[in-house]
Design a protein around this motif. Structure first.
Motif, PDB file in Angstrom:
ATOM      1  N   ALA B  32     -12.763  -4.838  -0.478  1.00  0.00           N
ATOM      2  CA  ALA B  32     -11.678  -5.662  -1.014  1.00  0.00           C
ATOM      3  C   ALA B  32     -10.857  -4.845  -2.000  1.00  0.00           C
ATOM      4  CB  ALA B  32     -12.240  -6.903  -1.690  1.00  0.00           C
ATOM      5  N   LEU B  35      -8.686  -2.363  -0.125  1.00  0.00           N
ATOM      6  CA  LEU B  35      -7.633  -2.965   0.688  1.00  0.00           C
ATOM      7  C   LEU B  35      -6.567  -3.628  -0.177  1.00  0.00           C
ATOM      8  CD1 LEU B  35      -9.746  -4.439   3.607  1.00  0.00           C
ATOM      9  CD2 LEU B  35      -8.421  -2.345   3.560  1.00  0.00           C
ATOM     10  N   LEU B  36      -6.929  -3.944  -1.405  1.00  0.00           N
ATOM     11  CA  LEU B  36      -5.922  -4.556  -2.277  1.00  0.00           C
ATOM     12  C   LEU B  36      -5.201  -3.506  -3.113  1.00  0.00           C
ATOM     13  CD1 LEU B  36      -7.784  -7.761  -3.495  1.00  0.00           C
ATOM     14  CD2 LEU B  36      -6.089  -7.535  -1.704  1.00  0.00           C
ATOM     15  N   LEU B  39      -1.390  -2.777  -3.130  1.00  0.00           N
ATOM     16  CA  LEU B  39      -0.488  -3.729  -3.777  1.00  0.00           C
ATOM     17  C   LEU B  39       0.093  -3.112  -5.036  1.00  0.00           C
ATOM     18  CD1 LEU B  39      -2.443  -7.093  -3.590  1.00  0.00           C
ATOM     19  CD2 LEU B  39      -0.645  -6.236  -2.112  1.00  0.00           C
ATOM     20  N   ALA B  42       3.228  -0.286  -4.358  1.00  0.00           N
ATOM     21  CA  ALA B  42       4.584  -0.556  -3.905  1.00  0.00           C
ATOM     22  C   ALA B  42       5.483  -0.991  -5.049  1.00  0.00           C
ATOM     23  CB  ALA B  42       4.549  -1.628  -2.826  1.00  0.00           C
ATOM     24  N   GLU B  44       9.069  -2.367  -6.403  1.00  0.00           N
ATOM     25  CA  GLU B  44       9.967  -3.380  -5.848  1.00  0.00           C
ATOM     26  C   GLU B  44      10.946  -2.756  -4.851  1.00  0.00           C
ATOM     27  OE1 GLU B  44      10.210  -6.806  -6.280  1.00  0.00           O
ATOM     28  OE2 GLU B  44       8.199  -6.497  -7.075  1.00  0.00           O
ATOM     29  N   ARG B  46      10.613  -0.293  -2.746  1.00  0.00           N
ATOM     30  CA  ARG B  46      10.189   0.174  -1.425  1.00  0.00           C
ATOM     31  C   ARG B  46      10.073  -0.986  -0.450  1.00  0.00           C
ATOM     32  NH1 ARG B  46       4.637   3.042  -0.448  1.00  0.00           N
ATOM     33  NH2 ARG B  46       4.200   1.080   0.565  1.00  0.00           N
ATOM     34  N   MET B  47      10.917  -0.993   0.510  1.00  0.00           N
ATOM     35  CA  MET B  47      10.991  -2.159   1.371  1.00  0.00           C
ATOM     36  C   MET B  47      10.390  -1.905   2.737  1.00  0.00           C
ATOM     37  SD  MET B  47      12.683  -4.512  -0.341  1.00  0.00           S
ATOM     38  CE  MET B  47      13.726  -5.557   0.654  1.00  0.00           C
ATOM     39  N   LEU B  49       8.110   0.178   5.865  1.00  0.00           N
ATOM     40  CA  LEU B  49       6.754   0.596   6.174  1.00  0.00           C
ATOM     41  C   LEU B  49       6.701   2.113   6.338  1.00  0.00           C
ATOM     42  CD1 LEU B  49       3.942  -0.110   7.584  1.00  0.00           C
ATOM     43  CD2 LEU B  49       5.304  -0.182   9.654  1.00  0.00           C
ATOM     44  N   SER B  51       4.392   5.612   7.376  1.00  0.00           N
ATOM     45  CA  SER B  51       3.217   5.964   8.165  1.00  0.00           C
ATOM     46  C   SER B  51       2.027   6.224   7.256  1.00  0.00           C
ATOM     47  CB  SER B  51       3.517   7.197   8.999  1.00  0.00           C
ATOM     48  OG  SER B  51       3.925   8.233   8.123  1.00  0.00           O
ATOM     49  N   ASP B  53       1.059   4.492   4.729  1.00  0.00           N
ATOM     50  CA  ASP B  53       0.339   3.228   4.536  1.00  0.00           C
ATOM     51  C   ASP B  53      -0.578   2.958   5.717  1.00  0.00           C
ATOM     52  OD1 ASP B  53       1.807   2.993   2.294  1.00  0.00           O
ATOM     53  OD2 ASP B  53       3.252   1.558   3.117  1.00  0.00           O
ATOM     54  N   VAL B  54      -0.005   3.139   6.899  1.00  0.00           N
ATOM     55  CA  VAL B  54      -0.786   2.858   8.107  1.00  0.00           C
ATOM     56  C   VAL B  54      -2.031   3.724   8.122  1.00  0.00           C
ATOM     57  CG1 VAL B  54      -0.728   2.773  10.607  1.00  0.00           C
ATOM     58  CG2 VAL B  54       1.356   2.343   9.306  1.00  0.00           C
ATOM     59  N   ILE B  55      -1.829   5.021   7.864  1.00  0.00           N
ATOM     60  CA  ILE B  55      -2.964   5.942   7.930  1.00  0.00           C
ATOM     61  C   ILE B  55      -3.993   5.589   6.858  1.00  0.00           C
ATOM     62  CG2 ILE B  55      -3.642   8.346   7.596  1.00  0.00           C
ATOM     63  CD1 ILE B  55      -0.890   9.032   8.896  1.00  0.00           C
ATOM     64  N   PHE B  57      -4.676   2.667   5.515  1.00  0.00           N
ATOM     65  CA  PHE B  57      -5.442   1.462   5.861  1.00  0.00           C
ATOM     66  C   PHE B  57      -6.468   1.745   6.947  1.00  0.00           C
ATOM     67  CE2 PHE B  57      -1.894  -1.094   4.011  1.00  0.00           C
ATOM     68  CZ  PHE B  57      -2.664  -1.656   3.020  1.00  0.00           C
TER      69      PHE B  57
END
Lengths: 894, 86
Positions: B32, B35-36, B39, B42, B44, B46-47, B49, B51, B53-55, B57
């Motif tokens: 948890a 994964l949190l 938050l 980011a 304000e 940065r709007m 997505l 890569s 972030d994807v990697i 996660f």
């Protein structure tokens, strides 16, 4: 891709699933499941979490809201990797208590209350209906994609017609394999295996499409990463509230969704499978979401602006002219939809039949002919319920028009079932949770969810009038569905989550704290919360008065004639009876209830047995009695233990005493012969010499000699008799003591001098410490000297050292004086030490030097009379006797 | 009802088993947290997505699965032994 080919593929696929389910059911019936009961099948069956919403909707979700779609998987991941917390307990409870559904769990925990069962069933049905509609919609949409893509202009099917066919087909499949028999444990091997196959199909399909997109359309991983960075994946703004909230929501849903509960708890074959699934299921989820982002990014790039991103999984391969891949993707989506609908409708049908239809039927026909086979009724109820659930889903689909975006419905359904979470967690971790609290919490949660999330989802003006949205219920602005109590900052779903959960938990806790649980509730609470601590003591049926025949009749109605008869006969045999009818003991009633609850649910089974037993159930008094009984038992066993140690001690003492008595008796015998001998020897010589004397004609010198001998022997006799007399006087305590001050040194001097007469031939060295002997005692000096003489003489007699020596050590401490007589001989053997102070004991006859073994006995009696003691001190170099006397003898007379 | 008295100290093997259970319980907490965590990254502004972030996660996800897989056999084999502990 010809549309007809698609339909054909669809039919072939369904036929394949039928075959799988059919074969597995056949093997299950023969008990040959083998690898079909492996953790792999269990893990794959869990994948019904991934519905069509996941299969198609995730891409759309990613296209609309960026990475937020991942939260739907993170929740279950956290729950599963944390299986040791919750899932393990849930599965154990499910197996131990024959739980048949989510509603059954809640109702069983809270005192087998059917009210709760009905409420949970209601929540589940309301939440699941739109979800099922969603699956139908996805199938219809995917058909639509192919139909519109058909170049030959073949007549596209009416979407409604497709939905009807799908719903009917699913109902048929589910009824066929879901209600074949009424199992003691509500398990469906055929369906579970079919679901596992479908899980593989959807994973393979999604991975195939994903691989095609990454390596076929885009130029590999690096290119995809570049595209992701370049893509303007709309406004993905991490909203902390939504991110956290949806992770929580999906975590709650994976436990509370009826279909998840069904495969995870009810269909669980072996608790060990959960360990494997704890990482394998998250791995499956990860594989399912691996290519979502690439598909979404590439789809947004490639597809025309107005294309529905929910269908990218299908439309992308189609647009690239890969008909086969599109077909596979279609089957994957079809699998996702059908597996979810099948399991969900079974789970819901079990709830509906066990908690609504059967209780209702039993109430409407209370005396319903005993001959009735209730099993047929239950199965029919299940079938009707399955049809009804699918009809509801179809109805919802028709009413809603199939327009809503897939994802939002999914979340709303999640939130609906999540209302069960507080009652469930409270039920298995908190013994204080009560039925009233659970009812309050569930109803509150349901109402708020309906008002803030479910009803508004139909759109303004559909169910709730538009004014309610803008001005609030009854024009109270703090009751607006999307901003309860003026909280406007939150996203609608998070707003609904926040308020429904907060008030649900509040009502649940308050209700539990303020009410008092009934006895069955408390029993069940303890049994659920302490499920790992073995069986809970008290029986649920305190004292049964049931008629065994009626019980058998009822059991036959539910379990079937043969099974019921076998069960009863086995029990009767266990009770030592030959007939078919066992006594309705509490234990038997308990096991019977557990058996029945596997078929009709705990609440119904409990109520049915309750009717026959006459008395509803145990009372609080029974519980208390059990509690105090066990407390008494503990106390009793503690007392027993204490008594046992005491007995052991006494037995030891007795054994010792007995041994001593035996030895004494032996000694007494020995003494008697000895004393006779002692008395006879002088007597004989006296008689012999006196006879000679009476014959006359004896020379005068012989007369003198004989006379002296007679005199000596008489003296010996007298001494012996004196000793005996002395001892008996001392023993009777009738001795007269002449107490006065006397010097210890003087007494020892006297004793040494007197004792020199004993074996005067031996050279004896005496070691003394004269200064320590300068003590004046107030005692009977003559008697004490007698003791000393005796001890010293003994040393002289028995010390076997070649250069014998005697050490006399005097100590004075705390008003008592100890005098030790220590010689350098062998000492006295251990087993003889206890006996030397007994009368007539003499250890060896070798050194018999007069006396009949009364010396030490006399010493002991004297010392007792003088308020002191004489003892043998073991463990010194030689024989050591310790005389202890008080410094000042306090006589009673004085 | 009174619980049976449990020993205060344990031998090496049961001790390891207990700690493994503790680790299994802590794993979702760690998950948890990880994964949190994004938050807080980011801002304000940065709007979109990335890569990265994807990697991130997927790596976290894989690590959690790996840890759970590492714990599972030990937990499973230890099941049934001194279970009254929770």
């Amino acid at each position: 891709m010809p549309f007809n080919l698609l339909v054909l593929a669809c039919f072939l696929y369904v036929a394949f699933l039928f075959t799988v389910a059919f074969v597995v059911e056949g093997r299950a019936a023969k008990g040959r499941l083998g690898w079909l009961r492996s953790p792999v099948v269990y893990t794959l069956s869990l994948s019904i979490y991934c519905t069509a919403w996941t299969f198609y909707g995730a891409v759309g979700y990613a296209a609309r809201s960026g990475l937020e779609f991942l939260t739907i998987y993170f929740g279950p991941t956290l729950v599963f990797i944390g299986w040791w917390w919750l899932l393990r307990k849930l599965v154990r409870i499910g197996r131990r208590h024959h739980v048949t559904s989510l509603a059954d769990l809640i109702s069983s925990r809270y005192g087998k209350s059917n009210t709760l069962g009905v409420i949970v069933t209601l929540i589940a049905v309301v939440a699941a209906t739109p979800y099922i509609a969603l699956q139908l919609q996805s199938v219809v949409l995917s058909f639509g994609v192919f139909a519109s893509a058909a170049p030959d202009g073949s007549r596209p099917l009416d979407p409604g017609q497709i939905a009807v066919w799908v719903a009917v087909g699913l109902a048929f499949f589910t009824i066929l394999f879901g209600t074949r028999n009424l199992d003691a444990r509500e398990q469906h091997h055929g369906i579970v295996t079919a679901i596992a196959v479908e899980a593989v199909v959807k994973l393979v399909a999604l991975l195939a499409v994903g691989s095609f997109v990454v390596w076929g359309i885009a130029g590999g991983v690096a290119d995809v990463i570049a595209r992701i960075d370049a893509a303007d994946l709309a406004a993905w703004q991490v909203a902390p509230g939504r991110w956290t909230g949806i992770i929580f929501l999906s975590a709650a849903a994976v436990i509370c969704l009826p279909r998840m509960f069904q495969v995870m708890v009810v269909e669980n074959e072996d608790e060990g499978h959960l360990a494997r699934a704890s990482w394998a299921f998250p791995l499956y989820l990860m594989a399912m979401s691996l290519f979502i982002v690439p598909i979404a990014v590439v789809g947004l790039e490639r597809m025309p602006a107005g294309a529905n991103p929910d269908m990218f999984v299908l439309t992308l391969p189609l647009a690239e002219g890969r008909g086969g891949l599109a077909m596979l993707a279609f089957l994957g989506g079809f699998s996702s939809a059908t597996s979810m609908v099948i399991v969900e409708s079974i789970a819901l049908a079990t709830m509906i039949s066990n908690h609504v239809m059967i209780p209702l039927w039993l109430r409407l026909r209370p005396g319903a002919g005993v001959a009735d086979d209730l099993r047929q009724v239950v199965l029919m109820a299940r079938r009707l319920a399955i049809a009804a659930v699918l009809a509801l889903g179809y109805g919802y689909y028709r009413v809603s028009g199939g327009s809503a975006a897939l994802a939002s419905i999914g979340l709303i359904a999640f939130l609906g079932v999540a209302q069960v979470l507080p009652a469930m967690l409270g039920g298995i971790y908190w013994r204080g949770a009560t039925r009233a609290g659970a009812i309050l919490g569930l109803v509150t949660g349901l109402a708020i969810w309906a008002y803030t999330s479910f009803l508004p989802s139909f759109g303004p003006g559909a169910v709730l009038p538009e004014t309610v949205f803008t001005e609030g219920l009854m024009s109270l602005s703090w009751l607006r569905p999307y901003s309860l109590f003026g909280t406007e900052a939150m996203d609608p779903i998070i707003h609904a989550l926040f308020w429904s959960m907060a008030l649900n938990v509040l009502a649940f806790c308050l209700g539990s704290l303020l009410t008092f649980p009934g006895p069955v509730e408390r029993l069940q609470g303890a049994a659920f919360v302490n499920v790992f601590e073995g069986a809970v003591g008290p029986q649920r049926w305190a004292r049964g008065r049931a008629d065994p025949e009626a019980l058998l009749a009822m059991a036959q109605r539910i379990l079937g004639e043969e099974v019921a008869l076998t069960l009863f006969q086995a029990e009767a045999r266990a009770q030592g009876k030959e007939s078919f009818l066992p006594d309705p003991t509490p234990g038997f009633l308990d096991s019977l209830e557990a058996r029945l609850s596997g078929s009709v649910g705990a609440a119904t089974a409990h109520a049915m047995i309750g009717q026959l037993v006459g008395r509803a159930t145990v009372t609080v008094e029974d519980l208390m009695a059990v509690a105090s009984e066990s407390a008494q038992l503990l106390e009793y066993s503690a007392r027993l233990e204490a008594r046992e140690t005491e007995l052991t001690r006494t037995a030891g003492a007795l054994r010792e005493a007995n041994e001593k008595l035996m030895q004494l008796s032996l000694q007494k015998d020995a003494f008697l012969s000895q004393i006779s001998h002692e008395l006879r020897t002088p007597m004989t010589s006296i008689r012999a010499f006196s006879e000679i004397l009476t014959e006359g004609e004896v020379p005068p010198e012989s007369v003198m000699r004989y006379g002296r001998i007679i005199h000596d022997e008489a003296k010996r006799l007298t001494r012996l008799l004196d000793d005996l007399l002395d001892l008996s006087v001392l023993e009777n305590g009738a001795v007269q003591l002449t107490v006065g001050l006397a010097s210890l040194q003087g007494m020892i001097d006297t004793a040494l001098t007197a004792a020199r007469a004993t074996r005067p031939d031996r050279e004896f060295q005496v070691i003394r410490d004269l200064p320590s002997e300068t003590i004046y005692l107030k005692t009977d000096a003559d008697r004490l000297t007698q003791v000393f003489i005796n001890l010293i003489s003994n040393a002289r007699k028995y010390c076997d050292a070649t250069r014998p020596e005697l050490r006399i050590a005097v100590r004075h401490k705390a008003g008592r004086v100890t005098v030790d007589f220590i010689d350098n001989g062998k000492g006295i053997a251990k087993d003889s030490q206890a006996l030397i102070f007994e009368k007539f004991s003499r250890l060896t006859d070798a050194n018999r030097a007069g006396g009949a073994g009364l010396g030490l006995a006399i010493c002991r009696e004297i010392m007792q009379n003088l308020g002191g003691s004489v003892a043998y001190v073991p463990g010194q170099r030689g024989a050591t006797f310790r005389v202890t006397v008080p410094l000042r003898l306090e006589t009673l007379a004085a | 009802m009174r619980r049976p008295k449990r020993p205060l100290f344990l031998a090496r093997a049961p001790y390891r088993r207990r700690r493994l259970r503790d680790a299994a319980r802590l794993l979702p907490v760690l998950g948890a947290f990880l994964l949190l965590l994004p938050l807080l990254w980011a801002p304000e502004s940065r709007m979109s997505l990335t890569s990265g972030d994807v990697i991130y996660f997927f790596l976290v996800w894989l690590a959690l699965i790996g840890l759970a897989a590492a714990f599972a056999p030990g937990l499973r084999s230890g099941e049934g032994v001194d279970e009254e502990e929770d």
